[in-house]
Motif scaffolding. Structure first.
Motif, PDB file in Angstrom:
ATOM      1  N   MET A 183       0.830  -1.198   0.000  1.00  0.00           N
ATOM      2  CA  MET A 183       0.000   0.000   0.000  1.00  0.00           C
ATOM      3  C   MET A 183       0.876   1.263   0.000  1.00  0.00           C
ATOM      4  N   GLU A 184       2.012   1.200   0.699  1.00  0.00           N
ATOM      5  CA  GLU A 184       2.880   2.387   0.771  1.00  0.00           C
ATOM      6  C   GLU A 184       3.421   2.771  -0.606  1.00  0.00           C
ATOM      7  N   LYS A 185       3.752   1.773  -1.407  1.00  0.00           N
ATOM      8  CA  LYS A 185       4.242   2.051  -2.766  1.00  0.00           C
ATOM      9  C   LYS A 185       3.154   2.743  -3.587  1.00  0.00           C
ATOM     10  N   LEU A 186       1.923   2.271  -3.467  1.00  0.00           N
ATOM     11  CA  LEU A 186       0.799   2.872  -4.187  1.00  0.00           C
ATOM     12  C   LEU A 186       0.577   4.309  -3.736  1.00  0.00           C
ATOM     13  N   ILE A 187       0.704   4.560  -2.454  1.00  0.00           N
ATOM     14  CA  ILE A 187       0.519   5.914  -1.924  1.00  0.00           C
ATOM     15  C   ILE A 187       1.553   6.873  -2.523  1.00  0.00           C
ATOM     16  N   VAL A 188       2.794   6.450  -2.592  1.00  0.00           N
ATOM     17  CA  VAL A 188       3.845   7.291  -3.189  1.00  0.00           C
ATOM     18  C   VAL A 188       3.546   7.507  -4.671  1.00  0.00           C
ATOM     19  N   GLU A 189       3.140   6.432  -5.377  1.00  0.00           N
ATOM     20  CA  GLU A 189       2.781   6.563  -6.791  1.00  0.00           C
ATOM     21  C   GLU A 189       1.649   7.566  -6.992  1.00  0.00           C
ATOM     22  N   LEU A 190       0.656   7.505  -6.114  1.00  0.00           N
ATOM     23  CA  LEU A 190      -0.482   8.430  -6.220  1.00  0.00           C
ATOM     24  C   LEU A 190      -0.058   9.867  -5.995  1.00  0.00           C
ATOM     25  N   LYS A 191       0.790  10.090  -5.045  1.00  0.00           N
ATOM     26  CA  LYS A 191       1.294  11.446  -4.799  1.00  0.00           C
ATOM     27  C   LYS A 191       2.029  11.976  -6.025  1.00  0.00           C
ATOM     28  N   GLU A 192       2.851  11.122  -6.621  1.00  0.00           N
ATOM     29  CA  GLU A 192       3.582  11.510  -7.822  1.00  0.00           C
ATOM     30  C   GLU A 192       2.632  11.737  -8.996  1.00  0.00           C
ATOM     31  N   LEU A 193       1.593  10.916  -9.093  1.00  0.00           N
ATOM     32  CA  LEU A 193       0.597  11.079 -10.151  1.00  0.00           C
ATOM     33  C   LEU A 193      -0.161  12.393  -9.991  1.00  0.00           C
ATOM     34  N   ILE A 194      -0.509  12.747  -8.768  1.00  0.00           N
ATOM     35  CA  ILE A 194      -1.199  14.017  -8.509  1.00  0.00           C
ATOM     36  C   ILE A 194      -0.331  15.179  -8.967  1.00  0.00           C
ATOM     37  N   ILE A 195       0.936  15.141  -8.609  1.00  0.00           N
ATOM     38  CA  ILE A 195       1.863  16.209  -8.987  1.00  0.00           C
ATOM     39  C   ILE A 195       1.995  16.303 -10.505  1.00  0.00           C
ATOM     40  N   GLU A 196       2.134  15.149 -11.157  1.00  0.00           N
ATOM     41  CA  GLU A 196       2.307  15.126 -12.614  1.00  0.00           C
ATOM     42  C   GLU A 196       1.025  15.532 -13.341  1.00  0.00           C
ATOM     43  N   ALA A 197      -0.097  14.928 -12.956  1.00  0.00           N
ATOM     44  CA  ALA A 197      -1.361  15.173 -13.669  1.00  0.00           C
ATOM     45  C   ALA A 197      -1.848  16.605 -13.504  1.00  0.00           C
ATOM     46  N   LEU A 198      -1.595  17.186 -12.349  1.00  0.00           N
ATOM     47  CA  LEU A 198      -2.088  18.531 -12.065  1.00  0.00           C
ATOM     48  C   LEU A 198      -1.006  19.596 -12.221  1.00  0.00           C
ATOM     49  N   VAL A 199       0.145  19.185 -12.725  1.00  0.00           N
ATOM     50  CA  VAL A 199       1.274  20.076 -12.986  1.00  0.00           C
ATOM     51  C   VAL A 199       1.590  20.937 -11.752  1.00  0.00           C
TER      52      VAL A 199
END
Length: 87
Positions: free
Chosen positions: A1-17
């Motif tokens: 779950m921790e890996k997914l959480i980090v991925e999601l944080k990175e996705l938020i940053i990337e997707a929302l610039v």
């Protein structure tokens, strides 16, 4: 779950610039909208598309009340994705 959480944080940053942020700047349990990260409805749409593209999950057929719960925080998004991918 921790890996997914980090991925999601990175996705938020990337997707929302959000170029001025790092994954560590986003609190796992903090609200994504309003007083938390401060996202708005347009951000929610963009994030929804990014989630669908990366994780093949969609909130299309979900009740509005449930969608608000899923998008409350990074942790709730991770739980939503884990549940959907497990089905």
């Amino acid at each position: 779950m921790e890996k997914l959480i980090v991925e999601l944080k990175e996705l938020i940053i990337e997707a929302l610039v959000l170029d001025d942020m790092e994954a560590s700047d986003i609190e796992t349990d903090a609200p994504l909208f309003d007083e938390g990260l401060g996202l708005d409805s347009i951000d929610a749409l963009e994030l929804g598309v990014a989630l669908k593209n990366k994780y093949q999950v969609s909130v299309k057929n979900e009740a509005e009340e449930d969608i608000k719960k899923y998008f409350f925080s990074v942790k709730s998004l991770a739980e939503f994705i884990t549940t959907k991918q497990g089905n």
